[in-house]
Write an enzyme that holds these catalytic residues in place. Structure first.
Site, PDB file in Angstrom:
ATOM      1  N   SER A 332       0.842  -1.189   0.000  1.00 13.27           N
ATOM      2  CA  SER A 332       0.000   0.000   0.000  1.00 13.27           C
ATOM      3  C   SER A 332       0.883   1.247   0.000  1.00 13.27           C
ATOM      4  CB  SER A 332      -0.963  -0.038   1.188  1.00 13.27           C
ATOM      5  OG  SER A 332      -1.970   0.937   1.061  1.00 13.27           O
ATOM      6  N   ASP A 417      -8.622  -5.144  -5.999  1.00 12.31           N
ATOM      7  CA  ASP A 417      -8.197  -3.994  -5.191  1.00 12.31           C
ATOM      8  C   ASP A 417      -8.744  -2.735  -5.838  1.00 12.31           C
ATOM      9  OD1 ASP A 417      -7.009  -2.072  -3.664  1.00 12.31           O
ATOM     10  OD2 ASP A 417      -4.979  -2.861  -3.835  1.00 12.31           O
ATOM     11  N   HIS A 449      -7.333  -5.410  -1.466  1.00  4.97           N
ATOM     12  CA  HIS A 449      -6.134  -4.693  -1.009  1.00  4.97           C
ATOM     13  C   HIS A 449      -5.333  -5.528  -0.009  1.00  4.97           C
ATOM     14  CE1 HIS A 449      -3.800  -1.077  -0.966  1.00  4.97           C
ATOM     15  NE2 HIS A 449      -3.949  -0.853   0.317  1.00  4.97           N
TER      16      HIS A 449
END
Length: 473
Positions: A332, A417, A449
């Site tokens: 991320s 995602d 994600h």
């Protein structure tokens, strides 16, 4: 309108008043573009007798979440002040229906993760990050005690208190974990502060696994601040040997780096493969004050990247670190950090792993499901040439510096995602391939994600360590 709120809301988003008549619930009553750009959830009170609803938090423009009543009918909830900012300082608010009091405003370093009313209803227990851990605190209800709020820390140590389960007679049942051990339940004696392990679900498994050593260090940053860095050593660490070393880049960006136990980014498992782990609590993490937490927003490619380099440079001075075998890993915002470091590391690293990382700021701004996040973090849109803050932000996109990439990289991307959509990983991989850089793209079509299925988790772990074996060991 939705309650629970999308996408993460649950049963913490609604609660009945002890009077049995009023229901308090959380909702973001907006639509369209206004909904996408806002974090302004409110608490609404529904009267079951009259059918009328009123907004209890209309004056506050940020998040209002997690309502809970004590036995006296007083309401507490978590609140952030600013609209659009999902990582604002989060405080506990209490109300008796007439007066509202912020119980944690006086501590700039306190960012409340969760809370529980005491059985007597005159105080609140809560969890907050502090000094690289999650600890348990208590604060008196100023509306009941008629005194100023006083915050008391109840636990301390190299572990996380990750949940408050219940209060019993003179004790709390809490969930506790650390980098070596997954969550177990503990009893915390409120009179002595002693913690006694209550469950032993994992004892048999951990009896066969050697512990790793975790160590706090403080590193001086390029702007002369002191930064906490967790260093994790392999089992049986021998300072006379040299070890490959991984710089871990935390996601968020405003997520605390603590003694957490992850089944994916598992420091015990990483270190047990013979790696030293360097995990800095870089700019943008709660638990070190509001200024520190906010110094990542609108400057993703600035001081925070220098913080990473300060951390790895400081630990790499040790004779047991093999400077020729350094890697950087993260997901991320951590995946973005890896992409950014790939153009700025000046030969420090031999390999990179980026999972669901942000590569191109413009396409991210145009495809993410969390528009309020991108708008706040970048300081606005990229087409407003008069917005100097936003223009600086978009100039820091890793896609602008591909000409400097020259290091092997593994890129992992979830097909579902919507936070950091698939084109981010695809663009980064295509650029690496076109530059002739050793690179691999691990695409997991049914993951978002995160990696949530056990089978995909096994694939992730095998590919993660296979890549490190190929490029670092």
């Amino acid at each position: 309108f939705d309650c629970p709120t999308k996408p993460f809301g649950g049963d913490e988003d609604f609660v009945w008043n002890p009077d049995g008549r009023h229901l308090v619930y959380v909702a973001k009553k907006k639509a369209g573009t206004e909904y996408a750009l806002s974090t302004n959830t409110d608490l609404y009170e529904y009267d079951a007798l009259t059918g009328k609803t009123r907004n209890l938090t209309e004056s506050n423009k940020g998040y209002d979440v997690s309502p809970a009543f004590n036995s006296k009918g007083q309401l507490a909830w978590l609140q952030m002040k600013r609209d659009g900012y999902e990582a604002d300082k989060q405080d506990i608010i209490v109300s008796d229906g007439k007066t509202q009091v912020n119980l944690t405003a006086q501590r700039d370093d306190i960012h409340v993760e969760s809370f529980l009313w005491s059985r007597r209803g005159d105080s609140i227990y809560f969890i907050a990050p502090v000094n690289g851990t999650l600890q348990l605190f208590r604060v008196n209800d100023a509306l009941v005690t008629k005194t100023s709020p006083v915050i008391t820390q109840l636990t301390t140590g190299d572990f996380d208190v990750s949940a408050i389960v219940a209060e019993t007679e003179n004790a709390l049942i809490v969930a506790r974990n650390d980098m070596n051990r997954a969550t177990e339940l503990y009893q915390l004696k409120l009179t002595s502060g002693k913690m006694v392990q209550f469950t032993h679900v994992n004892d048999a498994a951990y009896a066969k696994i050697k512990k790793v050593k975790t160590e706090r260090r403080f590193v001086t940053t390029t702007d002369n601040k002191q930064m906490l860095v967790w260093v994790v050593y392999p089992p049986g660490f021998d300072p006379a040997k040299k070890y490959p070393t991984l710089l871990y880049c935390q996601g968020g960006p405003q997520s605390p780096l603590t003694q957490s136990y992850s089944f994916r980014w598992n420091f015990q498992l990483m270190a047990s493969q013979g790696y030293i782990i360097v995990a800095p609590a870089r700019r943008g993490m709660p638990g070190f004050g509001t200024e520190w937490n906010e110094q990542v927003s609108k400057d993703w490619g600035g001081q925070v990247i220098q913080d990473y380099l300060s951390a790895i440079d400081a630990v790499a001075k040790e004779p047991f670190v093999d400077k020729g075998r350094l890697g950087a890993i993260g997901a991320s915002f951590g995946g973005f950090s890896v992409f950014a470091l790939a153009s700025q590391h000046e030969g420090r690293f031999k390999t990179f792993i980026s999972h669901d990382g942000v590569f191109d700021f413009k396409s991210m701004y145009g495809t993410t499901d969390e528009m309020f996040f991108e708008n706040w973090e970048k300081g606005g849109n990229y087409w407003d040439k008069n917005n100097a803050v936003a223009q600086r932000s978009f100039s820091q996109s890793p896609s602008n510096f591909i000409e400097k990439w020259n290091t092997p990289i593994l890129i992992i991307q979830g097909g579902r995602d919507y936070r950091v959509p698939i084109e981010q990983g695809q663009q980064a991989f295509q650029a690496a391939q076109l530059k002739g850089i050793k690179s691999r793209f691990l695409y997991i079509p049914d993951e978002n994600h995160w990696v949530l299925s056990a089978q995909n988790a096994l694939v992730w772990q095998r590919e993660f360590y296979k890549w490190l074996d190929e490029t670092l060991k």
